[in-house]
Enzyme design. Structure first.
Site, PDB file in Angstrom:
ATOM      1  N   TYR A 166      38.198  63.944  44.775  1.00 56.61           N
ATOM      2  CA  TYR A 166      37.546  64.963  43.942  1.00 56.61           C
ATOM      3  C   TYR A 166      36.039  64.756  43.863  1.00 56.61           C
ATOM      4  CZ  TYR A 166      41.951  66.956  42.497  1.00 56.61           C
ATOM      5  OH  TYR A 166      43.150  67.604  42.505  1.00 56.61           O
ATOM      6  N   THR A 225      39.018  54.337  41.225  1.00 55.19           N
ATOM      7  CA  THR A 225      38.927  53.105  40.433  1.00 55.19           C
ATOM      8  C   THR A 225      39.806  53.280  39.192  1.00 55.19           C
ATOM      9  OG1 THR A 225      36.967  54.071  39.420  1.00 55.19           O
ATOM     10  CG2 THR A 225      36.597  52.433  41.127  1.00 55.19           C
ATOM     11  N   PRO A 226      41.132  53.293  39.385  1.00 61.96           N
ATOM     12  CA  PRO A 226      42.020  53.543  38.245  1.00 61.96           C
ATOM     13  C   PRO A 226      41.984  52.384  37.253  1.00 61.96           C
ATOM     14  CG  PRO A 226      43.283  52.863  40.176  1.00 61.96           C
ATOM     15  CD  PRO A 226      41.860  53.006  40.624  1.00 61.96           C
ATOM     16  N   GLU A 259      27.996  60.068  39.907  1.00 62.89           N
ATOM     17  CA  GLU A 259      28.170  61.514  40.017  1.00 62.89           C
ATOM     18  C   GLU A 259      28.485  62.086  38.645  1.00 62.89           C
ATOM     19  OE1 GLU A 259      27.583  63.573  42.654  1.00 62.89           O
ATOM     20  OE2 GLU A 259      27.716  64.758  40.833  1.00 62.89           O
ATOM     21  N   LYS A 265      26.194  56.130  33.264  1.00 61.32           N
ATOM     22  CA  LYS A 265      27.359  56.965  33.569  1.00 61.32           C
ATOM     23  C   LYS A 265      28.454  56.766  32.519  1.00 61.32           C
ATOM     24  CE  LYS A 265      30.435  59.393  35.570  1.00 61.32           C
ATOM     25  NZ  LYS A 265      30.786  60.250  36.620  1.00 61.32           N
ATOM     26  N   SER A 285      40.622  71.094  20.979  1.00 68.81           N
ATOM     27  CA  SER A 285      41.658  71.309  21.981  1.00 68.81           C
ATOM     28  C   SER A 285      42.834  70.384  21.712  1.00 68.81           C
ATOM     29  CB  SER A 285      41.107  71.022  23.381  1.00 68.81           C
ATOM     30  OG  SER A 285      40.838  69.633  23.513  1.00 68.81           O
ATOM     31  N   CYS A 342      38.165  60.732  34.117  1.00 73.37           N
ATOM     32  CA  CYS A 342      36.995  59.933  33.743  1.00 73.37           C
ATOM     33  C   CYS A 342      36.955  59.454  32.302  1.00 73.37           C
ATOM     34  CB  CYS A 342      35.727  60.723  34.019  1.00 73.37           C
ATOM     35  SG  CYS A 342      35.290  60.726  35.750  1.00 73.37           S
TER      36      CYS A 342
HETATM   37  C1  UDX Z   1      33.675  64.671  33.007  1.00 76.19           C
HETATM   38  C2  UDX Z   1      32.170  64.770  32.761  1.00 76.19           C
HETATM   39  O1  UDX Z   1      31.867  66.024  32.110  1.00 76.19           O
HETATM   40  C3  UDX Z   1      31.412  64.657  34.075  1.00 76.19           C
HETATM   41  O2  UDX Z   1      30.008  64.664  33.848  1.00 76.19           O
HETATM   42  C4  UDX Z   1      31.814  63.367  34.769  1.00 76.19           C
HETATM   43  O3  UDX Z   1      31.189  63.276  36.043  1.00 76.19           O
HETATM   44  C5  UDX Z   1      33.324  63.286  34.938  1.00 76.19           C
HETATM   45  O4  UDX Z   1      33.977  63.465  33.677  1.00 76.19           O
HETATM   46  P1  UDX Z   1      35.548  66.332  33.909  1.00 76.19           P
HETATM   47  O5  UDX Z   1      36.510  65.311  33.407  1.00 76.19           O
HETATM   48  O6  UDX Z   1      35.704  66.814  35.305  1.00 76.19           O
HETATM   49  O7  UDX Z   1      34.046  65.794  33.798  1.00 76.19           O
HETATM   50  O8  UDX Z   1      35.612  67.630  32.968  1.00 76.19           O
HETATM   51  P2  UDX Z   1      35.015  67.985  31.525  1.00 76.19           P
HETATM   52  O9  UDX Z   1      34.503  69.364  31.590  1.00 76.19           O
HETATM   53  O10 UDX Z   1      34.097  66.960  31.021  1.00 76.19           O
HETATM   54  O11 UDX Z   1      36.331  68.018  30.610  1.00 76.19           O
HETATM   55  C6  UDX Z   1      37.073  66.853  30.296  1.00 76.19           C
HETATM   56  C7  UDX Z   1      38.193  67.183  29.347  1.00 76.19           C
HETATM   57  O12 UDX Z   1      37.686  67.527  28.057  1.00 76.19           O
HETATM   58  C8  UDX Z   1      39.051  68.361  29.769  1.00 76.19           C
HETATM   59  O13 UDX Z   1      40.402  68.082  29.498  1.00 76.19           O
HETATM   60  C9  UDX Z   1      38.538  69.490  28.906  1.00 76.19           C
HETATM   61  O14 UDX Z   1      39.497  70.499  28.712  1.00 76.19           O
HETATM   62  C10 UDX Z   1      38.230  68.750  27.624  1.00 76.19           C
HETATM   63  N1  UDX Z   1      37.238  69.431  26.771  1.00 76.19           N
HETATM   64  C11 UDX Z   1      35.972  69.650  27.227  1.00 76.19           C
HETATM   65  C12 UDX Z   1      37.579  69.792  25.466  1.00 76.19           C
HETATM   66  O15 UDX Z   1      38.711  69.583  25.025  1.00 76.19           O
HETATM   67  N2  UDX Z   1      36.622  70.387  24.666  1.00 76.19           N
HETATM   68  C13 UDX Z   1      35.351  70.622  25.102  1.00 76.19           C
HETATM   69  O16 UDX Z   1      34.549  71.157  24.318  1.00 76.19           O
HETATM   70  C14 UDX Z   1      35.012  70.246  26.427  1.00 76.19           C
HETATM   71  P1  ADP Z   2      37.926  60.513  42.741  1.00 72.17           P
HETATM   72  O1  ADP Z   2      38.284  61.490  41.651  1.00 72.17           O
HETATM   73  O2  ADP Z   2      37.163  59.318  42.216  1.00 72.17           O
HETATM   74  O3  ADP Z   2      37.257  61.163  43.902  1.00 72.17           O
HETATM   75  P2  ADP Z   2      40.430  60.408  44.232  1.00 72.17           P
HETATM   76  O4  ADP Z   2      41.663  59.641  43.921  1.00 72.17           O
HETATM   77  O5  ADP Z   2      40.472  61.904  44.194  1.00 72.17           O
HETATM   78  O6  ADP Z   2      39.298  59.852  43.251  1.00 72.17           O
HETATM   79  O7  ADP Z   2      39.898  60.000  45.681  1.00 72.17           O
HETATM   80  C1  ADP Z   2      39.723  58.711  46.137  1.00 72.17           C
HETATM   81  C2  ADP Z   2      40.124  58.670  47.615  1.00 72.17           C
HETATM   82  O8  ADP Z   2      39.749  57.396  48.136  1.00 72.17           O
HETATM   83  C3  ADP Z   2      41.618  58.809  47.886  1.00 72.17           C
HETATM   84  O9  ADP Z   2      41.838  59.917  48.736  1.00 72.17           O
HETATM   85  C4  ADP Z   2      42.007  57.472  48.576  1.00 72.17           C
HETATM   86  O10 ADP Z   2      42.954  57.665  49.618  1.00 72.17           O
HETATM   87  C5  ADP Z   2      40.675  57.020  49.158  1.00 72.17           C
HETATM   88  N1  ADP Z   2      40.586  55.583  49.413  1.00 72.17           N
HETATM   89  C6  ADP Z   2      40.884  54.551  48.574  1.00 72.17           C
HETATM   90  N2  ADP Z   2      40.638  53.359  49.161  1.00 72.17           N
HETATM   91  C7  ADP Z   2      40.159  53.622  50.400  1.00 72.17           C
HETATM   92  C8  ADP Z   2      39.692  52.807  51.498  1.00 72.17           C
HETATM   93  N3  ADP Z   2      39.666  51.470  51.407  1.00 72.17           N
HETATM   94  N4  ADP Z   2      39.286  53.435  52.614  1.00 72.17           N
HETATM   95  C9  ADP Z   2      39.294  54.790  52.696  1.00 72.17           C
HETATM   96  N5  ADP Z   2      39.705  55.612  51.712  1.00 72.17           N
HETATM   97  C10 ADP Z   2      40.133  55.040  50.567  1.00 72.17           C
END
Ligand code: UDX
Ligand code: ADP
Length: 463
Positions: A13, A93-94, A162, A221, A270, A277
Site C-alpha cells: 500500500y 513492519t507488523p 510516508e 512519523k 466513529s 498505522c
Molecule cells: C494514517 C495517516 O493519516 C497517514 O498520514 C499515515 O501515513 C498512515 O496512517 P490511514 O490509516 O491510511 O492514514 O487513514 P486515515 O485517514 O488516517 O484514517 C485512519 C482511521 O481513522 C480510519 O479507520 C478512519 O475511518 C478513522 N477516522 C479518521 C475516524 O474515525 N475519524 C476521523 O475524523 C478521521
Molecule cells: P505497507 O502498507 O507498509 O505497504 P504491505 O503489507 O501492503 O505494507 O506491503 C509490504 C510488502 O512487502 C508485501 O507485499 C511483502 O510481500 C513485501 N515484502 C516483505 N519482505 C520483503 C522482502 N524481504 N523482499 C521483498 N518484498 C518483501
C-alpha cells in the site's frame, strides 16, 4: 549526485502508489518495484490496470501512464537492488506476535532481511531509504548491518516517512503537505539528502521539503500518527458523553473545529479508527517510552488505544442490547468492511472486531463491501483466532448486491463510510427487512431524519 535508477522493496500500500507517482513525475528515472510475493507482482503487471492489487482512486491511471515506460514491477529483487542508486525499503513492519515486545513492538524481521539482502547484492555505493514506518533508531540497526556485512561499499541511510492516507493516496502523493527527509549531517549524508530532495523537487515545491536528522524524521512519523489517532479517540470519548447527556457529537465537533487552534479535521466520531498505522505506531511509541522507563508517557499514549478498543466494543454491545439483548441467529447486515472508504484495505478495521463480538453472540453476519472480497473477510476473522475457520464460514455470508445483503435483516450496521451507502433507496431496504428495522450508523453518514420518517429505529454515534 543524480539519481537515474530507483529500486523499491515491497509492492504494498505504501511502495506501490508512492513509486507509481515518482515514476509518473520523473520520467527520466527508472523505477523498479520488487516483491517476494509473485502473485502481487503478477497483479501489478496485469494488462488491465483496473486489476492492480491495490484500489486507490486515480492509481490505475497513473500506473497505466508510467508502467512499461519507466515503472516496472518484478520479483527479481537482486537485480533491481544491484542497478539502483537508491533503494527504498517499503516492506511491512507488523506488531510483534511473539517474544519480547509481543503485541507492542514492531517486528523488524522483514526490514533486517532487506538490509542483509542489500548488503549482499550491492557492488557500488547506495542510498538506502526507510519508507516503512519504523521505530526510532531503526536506521542505526540498518546501518550496522549494511556496514558490517556489505562488500565494502558505502551506504547512506535516509529516513523518508510516508504520510499518505489510504483512499486519498494519489492526491496526497501529488500534493503532499510536506516531504520529510532525515539523514546524517556529514558530507556523505548531505549529498544523499540533496539527491533525494532533487527527486521530489520534480513536482513538490522546495519549501515543502523538510530535512532533519534521522531520529527526528523517524519520531515525527510516529508523533504525527499518534496526534491524529488521539484526536479520534478524544472525539469518540466525547461521543459517549453526548449520548448520555443529549448533546450531538457532530455539533460539538463542528463548534470546536471552527476554533482555528483546534481545526476541523480528524474530529469525526466513529466506530473506532482502523488501518495499518495508528494502532501499530502508538504501540510502538508506548514500547519505546517504556523501554526508556517513561511510564507516564507510555500510559498517556496507551489510553488512545484503550479508548479505541472500548469504542468498538461499545458499538457491538449497543447492537446486542438494542436488539432485546439477543442477536442469536439474527441476520445483521454490515455495510462496509474496509477500515475507511475508497480502499480495499481491511487491516485493523473496526468491522473485524465488531463482527467477532457479534459472532460470539451467535449472530449471522451478512457483509456487503464494494471492494473487499469474501476470502479477505474470512481471513481477517481467522487471524483473530477466536474460533476455527469453519465456524467463521458458517457465521458470515457475503453479497455482491447491497439490497440482497439487507433483505430479511434485523439490523444494518454501517462500518465504513462508503459514499454509495448514502445514495441507496432506503425505503426499499426498509420494506425488505424484519421489523422493527434497526440501523446502527457507525459513521454518522446517513440522513437520520429521512430514515426515522421511513420507520427505521436509527442509532448514530454520539447523539
Ligand atoms: C494514517 C495517516 O493519516 C497517514 O498520514 C499515515 O501515513 C498512515 O496512517 P490511514 O490509516 O491510511 O492514514 O487513514 P486515515 O485517514 O488516517 O484514517 C485512519 C482511521 O481513522 C480510519 O479507520 C478512519 O475511518 C478513522 N477516522 C479518521 C475516524 O474515525 N475519524 C476521523 O475524523 C478521521
Ligand atoms: P505497507 O502498507 O507498509 O505497504 P504491505 O503489507 O501492503 O505494507 O506491503 C509490504 C510488502 O512487502 C508485501 O507485499 C511483502 O510481500 C513485501 N515484502 C516483505 N519482505 C520483503 C522482502 N524481504 N523482499 C521483498 N518484498 C518483501
Amino acid at each position: 549526485m543524480k539519481i537515474t535508477k530507483i529500486c523499491c522493496i515491497g509492492a504494498g500500500y505504501v511502495g506501490g502508489p508512492t513509486m507509481a507517482v515518482i515514476a509518473q513525475k520523473c520520467p527520466h528515472i527508472k523505477v523498479t518495484v520488487v516483491d517476494l510475493n509473485e502473485q502481487r507482482i503478477k497483479d501489478w503487471n496485469d494488462p488491465n490496470t483496473d486489476n492492480i492489487p491495490i484500489y486507490e482512486p486515480g492509481l490505475s491511471e497513473v500506473v497505466a501512464e508510467a508502467r512499461g515506460r519507466n515503472l516496472f514491477f518484478s520479483t527479481d529483487v537482486d537485480m533491481a537492488i544491484d542497478e539502483a542508486e537508491v533503494v527504498f525499503i517499503s516492506v511491512n513492519t507488523p506488531t510483534k506476535t511473539y517474544g519480547k515486545g509481543k503485541g507492542m513492538a514492531a517486528d523488524l524481521k522483514y526490514i533486517e532481511l532487506c538490509a542483509r539482502q542489500i548488503a549482499r547484492v550491492s557492488k557500488n555505493n547506495k542510498i538506502v531509504v526507510e519508507k516503512s514506518t519504523l521505530p526510532v533508531r531503526t536506521a542505526e540497526a540498518i546501518k550496522s548491518i549494511l556496514d558490517n556485512t556489505g562488500n565494502g561499499v558505502q551506504f547512506q541511510i535516509l529516513s523518508n516517512p510516508e504520510f499518505l492516507a489510504e483512499g486519498t493516496a494519489v492526491t496526497d502523493l501529488l500534493s503532499p503537505d510536506r516531504i520529510l527527509i532525515g539523514g546524517d549531517s556529514t558530507p556523505g549524508g548531505d549529498v544523499a539528502i540533496n539527491a533525494l530532495v532533487d527527486v521530489y523537487a520534480n513536482w513538490v515545491s522546495r519549501d515543502k521539503i523538510l530535512t532533519t536528522n534521522v531520529w527526528s524524521s523517524e519520531l515525527s512519523k510516529l508523533t504525527a500518527n499518534a496526534f491524529l489517532a488521539q484526536r479520534i479517540s478524544s472525539i469518540n470519548a466525547m461521543s459517549e458523553v453526548c449520548e448520555k447527556t443529549g448533546a450531538d457529537v457532530n455539533e460539538v465537533a463542528r463548534a470546536i473545529g471552527m476554533d482555528s487552534r483546534i481545526g476541523a479535521k480528524f474530529l469525526k466520531a466513529s466506530v473506532g479508527f482502523g488501518g495499518s498505522c495508528f494502532q501499530k505506531d502508538i504501540l510502538n511509541l508506548v514500547y519505546i517510552a517504556k523501554s526508556y522507563g517513561l511510564n507516564e508517557v507510555a500510559d498517556y499514549w496507551e489510553q488512545v488505544i484503550i479508548m479505541n478498543d472500548y469504542q468498538k466494543r461499545r458499538f457491538s454491545n449497543k447492537i446486542v442490547q438494542t436488539l432485546y439483548n439477543t442477536v442469536a441467529d439474527k441476520k445483521i447486515t454490515f455495510l462496509g468492511w474496509a477500515f475507511k472508504k475508497d480502499t480495499n484495505d481491511t487491516r485493523e478495521s473496526a468491522a473485524i472486531y465488531v463482527a467477532d463480538d457479534l459472532i460470539n453472540e451467535q449472530a449471522k453476519i451478512s457483509v456487503y463491501d464494494p471492494k473487499v472480497p469474501k476470502n479477505k473477510i474470512l481471513s481477517d476473522l481467522d487471524y483473530l483466532g477466536t474460533r476455527n475457520s469453519s465456524e467463521n464460514i458458517d457465521a458470515i455470508l457475503t453479497f455482491e448486491d447491497p439490497y440482497e445483503a439487507c433483505s430479511e435483516a434485523h439490523a444494518i450496521a454501517i462500518l465504513t463510510e462508503w459514499d454509495e451507502f448514502t445514495k441507496y433507496d432506503w425505503q426499499r431496504i426498509y420494506d425488505s427487512m424484519k421489523k422493527p428495522a434497526f440501523v446502527f450508523d457507525g459513521r454518522n453518514i446517513l440522513n437520520a431524519k429521512e430514515l426515522k420518517s421511513i420507520g427505521f429505529i436509527y442509532n448514530a454515534i454520539g447523539s
